[in-house]
Design an enzyme around this catalytic site. Sequence first.
Site, mmCIF file in Angstrom:
data_model
loop_
_atom_site.group_PDB
_atom_site.id
_atom_site.type_symbol
_atom_site.label_atom_id
_atom_site.label_comp_id
_atom_site.label_asym_id
_atom_site.label_seq_id
_atom_site.Cartn_x
_atom_site.Cartn_y
_atom_site.Cartn_z
ATOM 1 C CG HIS A 120 -5.186 1.110 -4.718
ATOM 2 N ND1 HIS A 120 -4.722 0.346 -3.667
ATOM 3 C CD2 HIS A 120 -6.358 0.541 -5.109
ATOM 4 C CE1 HIS A 120 -5.584 -0.630 -3.425
ATOM 5 N NE2 HIS A 120 -6.581 -0.532 -4.291
ATOM 6 C CE1 TYR A 160 -7.130 -6.398 -6.469
ATOM 7 C CE2 TYR A 160 -7.499 -7.377 -4.318
ATOM 8 C CZ TYR A 160 -7.128 -6.300 -5.092
ATOM 9 O OH TYR A 160 -6.763 -5.131 -4.488
ATOM 10 C CG HIS A 170 -6.798 -8.042 1.553
ATOM 11 N ND1 HIS A 170 -7.086 -8.468 0.268
ATOM 12 C CD2 HIS A 170 -6.520 -6.712 1.442
ATOM 13 C CE1 HIS A 170 -6.987 -7.460 -0.570
ATOM 14 N NE2 HIS A 170 -6.648 -6.380 0.114
ATOM 15 C CE LYS A 201 -6.284 -0.129 4.563
ATOM 16 N NZ LYS A 201 -7.568 -0.253 3.844
ATOM 17 N NE ARG A 212 -3.698 -2.068 2.766
ATOM 18 C CZ ARG A 212 -3.501 -3.178 3.472
ATOM 19 N NH1 ARG A 212 -2.340 -3.379 4.094
ATOM 20 N NH2 ARG A 212 -4.454 -4.095 3.563
#
Length: 322
Positions: A268, A303, A294, A200, A176
């Site tokens: 991105h 995806y 994720h 994250k 990211r």
Amino acid sequence: MELPDVSSYCDPYRPVVGTFSDMTRDAWHVKEFLQSLSTAAPATLSAYENDLEIFITWSENRELIGPRDVNSQVILEWFRSLLKQDQAPKSIARRRSTLRSYFGWLLEREFIAIDPTIGVPAPKGDSKLPRPIAQNEIQNLLDSQVQELRDANGPEKTLVLRNLIIWELLYGSGVRVGELCSLDRSSVNTSDGTLEVWGKGSKLRRVPMTPISCQLLKLWLHGGSINFDETLTPGRQDAEALFVNRRGNRVSRWDIRRVVSKSQRSPHAFRHSFATHLMNQDVDLRAVQELLGHSSLTTTQIYTHVSKKELQEAHRDFHPRG
């Protein structure tokens, strides 16, 4: 430095008070921001100016006289006002992107102390993923960057090296933008070809690097970054950061956007392409989930839908009876 062997439209919500060229709004630094977008296409500049005119007019009607008066609540209220006007999610998403770029630039130039767009969720309906970049298109982009590195001379050579590594990590490791900005020199392990990335939720993960990324990072860590600091950044530099800008500060999201702007795609889009191209090669879904960081497999499954759509389009375009 020795190189490795590598290969104006109608808008019903637009104010009728005139354009920025007719208004004196120095406090918002719009003219300077637009001038900083030297590589942007005229249509892009026009869209940015239009979006900012709408936002600033709305803000000034609420007695906000400059960007320092804008906080995250103001941003949220503006998004809600756009939703109440039944504006298309695509238009709202573009205006959100404009504000992120604008306030990121203001923060970089120290016109504001806090970026009010950080942490503000996307308006409902803003869930469309960027179109993946074709593999041959990415290869051509990276090849042109390698050639630019070979042709560069003097202090600019280290700047081109830094930018090439950024391109390679965005696509080659799928990190990211925020993760890339937060990388430290200690995050890199060229021995086993991995990066330690804080994702994250402050979750640490290891992601693999491509061989070319490893080669370029060895150059960067063993002299390139020192040359960059000595020739291109006056004063003190962030000693821990893997990448700094010309001010000596850790690179920001705005810096990364500027690096990849010549591709006319968002940073991105490279991460999205990284995942899509892996899925096209039948890489296990859970492996892709781990690489992307994720927390939910459901997010990664997006995806698979993209890949299926590409297969359907290929069938339609190339099968004799498609």
